[in-house]
Design a protein around this motif. Structure first.
Motif, PDB file in Angstrom:
ATOM      1  N   ASP A  13      -1.284   8.590   1.648  1.00  0.00           N
ATOM      2  CA  ASP A  13      -0.631   7.520   1.225  1.00  0.00           C
ATOM      3  C   ASP A  13      -1.302   6.700   0.101  1.00  0.00           C
ATOM      4  O   ASP A  13      -2.923   6.725   0.097  1.00  0.00           O
ATOM      5  CB  ASP A  13      -0.722   6.454   2.219  1.00  0.00           C
ATOM      6  CG  ASP A  13       0.010   5.116   1.788  1.00  0.00           C
ATOM      7  OD1 ASP A  13      -0.597   4.306   1.334  1.00  0.00           O
ATOM      8  OD2 ASP A  13       1.043   5.017   2.091  1.00  0.00           O
ATOM      9  N   PRO A  14      -1.154   6.382  -1.085  1.00  0.00           N
ATOM     10  CA  PRO A  14      -1.902   5.949  -2.335  1.00  0.00           C
ATOM     11  C   PRO A  14      -2.782   4.790  -1.916  1.00  0.00           C
ATOM     12  O   PRO A  14      -3.709   4.760  -2.497  1.00  0.00           O
ATOM     13  CB  PRO A  14      -0.634   5.704  -3.094  1.00  0.00           C
ATOM     14  CG  PRO A  14       0.503   6.449  -2.848  1.00  0.00           C
ATOM     15  CD  PRO A  14       0.515   6.446  -1.257  1.00  0.00           C
ATOM     16  N   GLY A  33      -2.137  18.636   2.341  1.00  0.00           N
ATOM     17  CA  GLY A  33      -0.835  18.243   2.682  1.00  0.00           C
ATOM     18  C   GLY A  33       0.360  18.841   2.035  1.00  0.00           C
ATOM     19  O   GLY A  33       1.611  18.479   2.522  1.00  0.00           O
ATOM     20  N   LEU A  34       0.188  19.634   1.054  1.00  0.00           N
ATOM     21  CA  LEU A  34       1.313  20.439   0.104  1.00  0.00           C
ATOM     22  C   LEU A  34       1.789  21.302   1.284  1.00  0.00           C
ATOM     23  O   LEU A  34       1.433  22.359   1.634  1.00  0.00           O
ATOM     24  CB  LEU A  34       0.956  20.767  -0.898  1.00  0.00           C
ATOM     25  CG  LEU A  34       1.962  20.942  -2.155  1.00  0.00           C
ATOM     26  CD1 LEU A  34       2.524  19.495  -2.444  1.00  0.00           C
ATOM     27  CD2 LEU A  34       1.401  21.577  -3.643  1.00  0.00           C
ATOM     28  N   MET A  35       3.286  21.319   1.518  1.00  0.00           N
ATOM     29  CA  MET A  35       3.658  22.125   2.451  1.00  0.00           C
ATOM     30  C   MET A  35       4.614  23.275   1.498  1.00  0.00           C
ATOM     31  O   MET A  35       4.893  24.253   2.252  1.00  0.00           O
ATOM     32  CB  MET A  35       4.944  21.420   3.338  1.00  0.00           C
ATOM     33  CG  MET A  35       4.268  20.334   4.059  1.00  0.00           C
ATOM     34  SD  MET A  35       5.547  19.580   5.120  1.00  0.00           S
ATOM     35  CE  MET A  35       6.475  18.642   3.944  1.00  0.00           C
ATOM     36  N   SER A 292       3.392   8.892  -1.382  1.00  0.00           N
ATOM     37  CA  SER A 292       2.167  10.079  -1.483  1.00  0.00           C
ATOM     38  C   SER A 292       2.808  11.243  -1.848  1.00  0.00           C
ATOM     39  O   SER A 292       4.057  11.255  -2.370  1.00  0.00           O
ATOM     40  CB  SER A 292       2.266  10.345  -0.004  1.00  0.00           C
ATOM     41  OG  SER A 292       3.183  11.055   0.563  1.00  0.00           O
ATOM     42  N   LEU A 293       1.852  11.916  -2.590  1.00  0.00           N
ATOM     43  CA  LEU A 293       1.915  13.196  -3.541  1.00  0.00           C
ATOM     44  C   LEU A 293       2.960  14.199  -3.124  1.00  0.00           C
ATOM     45  O   LEU A 293       3.698  15.008  -3.685  1.00  0.00           O
ATOM     46  CB  LEU A 293       0.986  13.466  -4.368  1.00  0.00           C
ATOM     47  CG  LEU A 293       0.611  12.556  -5.648  1.00  0.00           C
ATOM     48  CD1 LEU A 293      -0.641  12.916  -6.028  1.00  0.00           C
ATOM     49  CD2 LEU A 293       1.727  12.851  -6.722  1.00  0.00           C
ATOM     50  N   GLU A 294       2.348  14.485  -2.012  1.00  0.00           N
ATOM     51  CA  GLU A 294       2.555  16.014  -1.421  1.00  0.00           C
ATOM     52  C   GLU A 294       4.053  16.192  -1.201  1.00  0.00           C
ATOM     53  O   GLU A 294       4.562  17.371  -1.583  1.00  0.00           O
ATOM     54  CB  GLU A 294       1.780  16.285  -0.061  1.00  0.00           C
ATOM     55  CG  GLU A 294       2.380  15.808   1.248  1.00  0.00           C
ATOM     56  CD  GLU A 294       1.971  14.046   1.428  1.00  0.00           C
ATOM     57  OE1 GLU A 294       2.484  13.718   2.325  1.00  0.00           O
ATOM     58  OE2 GLU A 294       1.354  13.580   0.379  1.00  0.00           O
ATOM     59  N   MET A 295       4.953  15.267  -0.720  1.00  0.00           N
ATOM     60  CA  MET A 295       6.262  15.561  -0.595  1.00  0.00           C
ATOM     61  C   MET A 295       7.344  15.572  -1.778  1.00  0.00           C
ATOM     62  O   MET A 295       7.880  16.481  -1.867  1.00  0.00           O
ATOM     63  CB  MET A 295       7.040  14.639   0.465  1.00  0.00           C
ATOM     64  CG  MET A 295       8.505  14.844   0.899  1.00  0.00           C
ATOM     65  SD  MET A 295       8.741  16.520   1.626  1.00  0.00           S
ATOM     66  CE  MET A 295       7.857  16.240   3.087  1.00  0.00           C
ATOM     67  N   PRO A 296       6.863  14.663  -2.707  1.00  0.00           N
ATOM     68  CA  PRO A 296       7.737  14.880  -4.022  1.00  0.00           C
ATOM     69  C   PRO A 296       7.224  16.109  -4.832  1.00  0.00           C
ATOM     70  O   PRO A 296       8.224  16.565  -5.451  1.00  0.00           O
ATOM     71  CB  PRO A 296       7.547  13.480  -4.544  1.00  0.00           C
ATOM     72  CG  PRO A 296       6.911  12.474  -3.567  1.00  0.00           C
ATOM     73  CD  PRO A 296       6.252  13.377  -2.590  1.00  0.00           C
TER      74      PRO A 296
END
Length: 310
Positions: A13-14, A33-35, A292-296
């Protein structure tokens, strides 16, 4: 480094990321966290002449996995062939004063997560992913002019070099996206993937000229727009003194009276930049600095990979 967030998703989370001063640590957490994997080079081929193996990265074509190597080592490796070429990536990061804006705060309210924080973490993450595939990656940091330029390299120490550059304190000048992109077009040697990370608060006509200068030299382009949640919602209620960035002065206003006009102007600017990118075959994606960055990033990379395969 100990944090209040034991859960990785909480850490990403930012507001939690804002408490982590090390860009290197932030980047590694986002990568963890990047899937989804990462882009595939549009230059890659599959000739009959085998060149080497490299470790499998999530998102690679499973048809290129060498199952004999897997049987011997229990590790996945990809076959690379002679026609496969190294992808060259240039990350262009906007360090103008408007990128210093941020309203996302940490849970304790002591740190602010700015658009520049989001841009540097995103750039460092993309650079890290590039190193996993031994791609050459370079960096351009700009405001109204090109502040720093690091030539692309695939050497082992390149990622740390880029991280060190991204952690340098910007001068916070006015922006000049279009003119800088035209300047950058003259510096890049060899066809590259150019990723521009900016709020794109510049004249659309100038932005178009800059992007066209890069496309004229046959570079592949990606534009990632970073906006703060308050910039897209304008959720202010009380009479507020707004301090303009980039020499815009100060203005005491009643936000409710101007909200719709502001939102209409923002939407019009976004649509103009989006149309320009679509017209010259350039990917354009907005990132909310409150997310958060990982999902977008995962969704964007997956979509881009699918388009390239088609």
């Amino acid at each position: 480094m100990a944090t209040d967030a034991d859960n990785l998703n909480d850490f990403l989370d930012p507001r939690a990321l804002a408490r982590v001063k090390s860009l290197e640590l932030r980047t590694r957490r986002v990568v963890e966290g990047l899937m989804q994997g990462r882009h595939r080079s549009p230059h890659q081929g599959s000739s009959v002449e085998f060149a080497q193996h490299r470790p499998y990265v999530q998102g690679d074509d499973v048809r290129h996995i060498d199952w004999k190597v897997f049987g011997r080592s229990d590790k996945l490796h990809i076959k690379q062939f002679q026609e496969e070429t190294q992808l060259q990536i240039i990350l262009a990061v906007d360090a103008s004063e408007s990128m210093d804006f941020g309203t996302v705060t940490s849970h304790r309210g002591r740190d602010t997560w700015t658009k520049f924080d989001h841009a540097t973490t995103l750039a460092a993450t993309l650079a890290y992913l590039a190193t996993l595939r031994s791609d050459a990656v370079g960096l351009a940091v700009f405001d109204e002019s090109l502040i720093r330029y690091v030539r692309p390299s695939a050497t082992r120490g390149q990622w740390r070099t880029l991280v060190n550059e991204l952690q340098a304190v910007p001068r916070w000048n006015k922006t000049g996206v279009g003119s800088v992109l035209r300047q950058l077009a003259g510096k890049i040697k060899g066809r590259s993937l150019v990723v521009v990370l900016s709020d794109f608060f510049d004249d659309p006509a100038d932005i178009e000229k800059g992007l066209k200068a890069l496309r004229f030299r046959n570079h592949d382009l990606v534009c990632l727009q970073l906006l703060d949640p308050e910039e897209t919602a304008f959720g202010y209620d009380d009479v507020t003194l707004f301090k303009g960035m980039e020499e815009a002065g100060e203005l005491l206003i009643e936000p409710k009276a101007l909200r719709q006009g502001y939102l209409d102007a923002l939407a019009s600017h976004h649509d103009a930049v989006s149309r320009i990118c679509g017209k010259i075959d350039t990917d354009f994606e907005r990132f909310d600095t409150g997310e958060s960055l990982e999902m977008p990033l995962s969704v964007f990379l997956a979509g881009r990979g699918a388009r390239l395969r088609r």
